[in-house]
Design a protein around this motif. Sequence first.
Motif, short mmCIF file in Angstrom:
data_model
loop_
_atom_site.label_atom_id
_atom_site.label_comp_id
_atom_site.label_asym_id
_atom_site.label_seq_id
_atom_site.Cartn_x
_atom_site.Cartn_y
_atom_site.Cartn_z
N ILE A 70 0.82 -1.22 0.00
CA ILE A 70 0.00 0.00 0.00
C ILE A 70 0.85 1.27 0.00
O ILE A 70 0.32 2.36 0.16
CB ILE A 70 -0.95 0.03 1.22
N GLU A 71 2.15 1.12 -0.20
CA GLU A 71 3.05 2.29 -0.14
C GLU A 71 2.66 3.33 -1.19
O GLU A 71 2.68 4.54 -0.93
CB GLU A 71 4.50 1.84 -0.36
N GLY A 72 2.31 2.90 -2.40
CA GLY A 72 1.97 3.85 -3.47
C GLY A 72 0.51 4.23 -3.52
O GLY A 72 0.11 5.05 -4.36
N LEU A 73 -0.32 3.65 -2.65
CA LEU A 73 -1.77 3.91 -2.69
C LEU A 73 -2.12 5.39 -2.47
O LEU A 73 -2.94 5.93 -3.22
CB LEU A 73 -2.48 3.02 -1.67
N PRO A 74 -1.56 6.08 -1.47
CA PRO A 74 -1.94 7.49 -1.27
C PRO A 74 -1.68 8.35 -2.51
O PRO A 74 -2.51 9.20 -2.85
CB PRO A 74 -1.06 7.93 -0.10
N CYS A 75 -0.56 8.13 -3.20
CA CYS A 75 -0.25 8.93 -4.39
C CYS A 75 -1.25 8.64 -5.51
O CYS A 75 -1.70 9.56 -6.21
CB CYS A 75 1.17 8.62 -4.87
N GLU A 76 -1.61 7.36 -5.68
CA GLU A 76 -2.57 7.01 -6.72
C GLU A 76 -3.95 7.62 -6.43
O GLU A 76 -4.62 8.13 -7.33
CB GLU A 76 -2.69 5.49 -6.82
N LEU A 77 -4.35 7.58 -5.17
CA LEU A 77 -5.64 8.17 -4.80
C LEU A 77 -5.62 9.69 -4.99
O LEU A 77 -6.60 10.27 -5.50
CB LEU A 77 -5.96 7.84 -3.34
N GLN A 78 -4.53 10.33 -4.59
CA GLN A 78 -4.42 11.78 -4.74
C GLN A 78 -4.49 12.18 -6.21
O GLN A 78 -5.15 13.17 -6.58
CB GLN A 78 -3.11 12.27 -4.12
N ARG A 79 -3.84 11.40 -7.07
CA ARG A 79 -3.87 11.69 -8.51
C ARG A 79 -5.29 11.61 -9.06
O ARG A 79 -5.75 12.49 -9.80
CB ARG A 79 -2.96 10.70 -9.25
N ASN A 80 -6.02 10.54 -8.69
CA ASN A 80 -7.39 10.38 -9.19
C ASN A 80 -8.33 11.45 -8.65
O ASN A 80 -9.21 11.94 -9.36
CB ASN A 80 -7.92 8.99 -8.83
N PHE A 81 -8.14 11.81 -7.38
CA PHE A 81 -8.97 12.88 -6.81
C PHE A 81 -8.71 14.22 -7.51
O PHE A 81 -9.64 15.02 -7.72
CB PHE A 81 -8.72 13.01 -5.31
N SER A 82 -7.45 14.47 -7.87
CA SER A 82 -7.12 15.71 -8.58
C SER A 82 -7.77 15.74 -9.96
O SER A 82 -8.29 16.77 -10.41
CB SER A 82 -5.60 15.85 -8.72
N ILE B 172 -10.90 4.22 -8.08
CA ILE B 172 -10.56 4.45 -6.68
C ILE B 172 -11.14 3.34 -5.80
O ILE B 172 -10.46 2.79 -4.92
CB ILE B 172 -11.07 5.82 -6.21
N TYR B 173 -12.40 3.00 -6.04
CA TYR B 173 -13.04 1.94 -5.25
C TYR B 173 -12.31 0.61 -5.44
O TYR B 173 -12.07 -0.12 -4.47
CB TYR B 173 -14.50 1.81 -5.66
N GLU B 174 -11.97 0.29 -6.69
CA GLU B 174 -11.29 -0.98 -6.98
C GLU B 174 -9.93 -1.04 -6.29
O GLU B 174 -9.53 -2.08 -5.75
CB GLU B 174 -11.11 -1.15 -8.50
N MET B 175 -9.20 0.08 -6.31
CA MET B 175 -7.89 0.11 -5.67
C MET B 175 -7.99 -0.16 -4.17
O MET B 175 -7.26 -0.99 -3.63
CB MET B 175 -7.22 1.47 -5.91
N VAL B 176 -8.92 0.54 -3.52
CA VAL B 176 -9.07 0.37 -2.08
C VAL B 176 -9.60 -1.03 -1.76
O VAL B 176 -9.11 -1.69 -0.83
CB VAL B 176 -10.02 1.45 -1.51
N ASP B 177 -10.58 -1.49 -2.55
CA ASP B 177 -11.18 -2.80 -2.29
C ASP B 177 -10.16 -3.92 -2.48
O ASP B 177 -10.17 -4.92 -1.75
CB ASP B 177 -12.36 -3.01 -3.25
N LYS B 178 -9.25 -3.75 -3.45
CA LYS B 178 -8.21 -4.76 -3.67
C LYS B 178 -7.33 -4.92 -2.44
O LYS B 178 -7.02 -6.05 -2.02
CB LYS B 178 -7.35 -4.36 -4.88
N HIS B 179 -6.96 -3.80 -1.83
CA HIS B 179 -6.12 -3.86 -0.63
C HIS B 179 -6.90 -4.40 0.57
O HIS B 179 -6.32 -5.09 1.43
CB HIS B 179 -5.55 -2.48 -0.32
N ILE B 180 -8.20 -4.12 0.63
CA ILE B 180 -9.02 -4.67 1.71
C ILE B 180 -9.10 -6.18 1.59
O ILE B 180 -8.97 -6.91 2.59
CB ILE B 180 -10.43 -4.05 1.69
#
Length: 239
Positions: A14-26, A89-97
């Motif tokens: 999950i190290e790169g997850l915050p950056c990926e989420l921030q990019r999609n939110f932007s 975004i949902y798929e990324m978070v759900d995959k880690h869950i």
Amino acid sequence: MAKGMYLEHYLDSIEGLPCELQRNFSLMEDLDNRTEEKKTEISELASEYIAKVRNLASEERVQHLKKIENAYNKCKEYSDDKVQLAMQIYEMVDKHIRRLDADLARFENDLQEKLDSGSLDSSDEKQSRKDKNIKEKRASHGRDKKGSDQDSPKQKKQKNGANISESLLAMHPSDVLDMPVDPNEPTYCLCSQVSYGEMIGCDDSDCPIEWFHFACVGLTTKPKGKWYCPRCTQEMRKK
């Protein structure tokens, strides 16, 4: 695998997850701004059309309405892109869950196996000490070994039965991770349960369920090529 290894691997994943989420939110914020600009443009075009419609020729009316239609289509395009980003975004978070659930289940199984192994070793030690004490008692009593201190066959059978029952109970591990489930979490698969462990998606774009647990559809590894769920396969055969 040790607890530290599970945690280390999960944190790495999950190290790169915050950056990926921030990019999609932007990107979603940018699409929101573009949509608002288009909505303003549509409002101005509509007001202009209403004010001039009586004086416009038929071709000019068509051209003006075409501009409004193009602006609406652009708004719809931005909205569709925003929905796709939200799904990503949902798929990324759900995959880690799902991975966390699987790691927790594996860790619990490893821990249960160690506990079961320790219980068996402890039972063996107790039985060994018990046998030793019985032999010492028999040797010390000599001729009285058939007396009241010696267990009858019926008593031995009852004690042995109790030992076997205790061993079976100790060796029965929990197969399902006992943890609270969010009532708002979506359900999947033929079993209508939340996501956990390994899952596979149906390649039919019209599949009402979409995601399935490996065990529920009889899979142990991910198949090569396209895969269709039992329900979609039956529907395709009917066609």
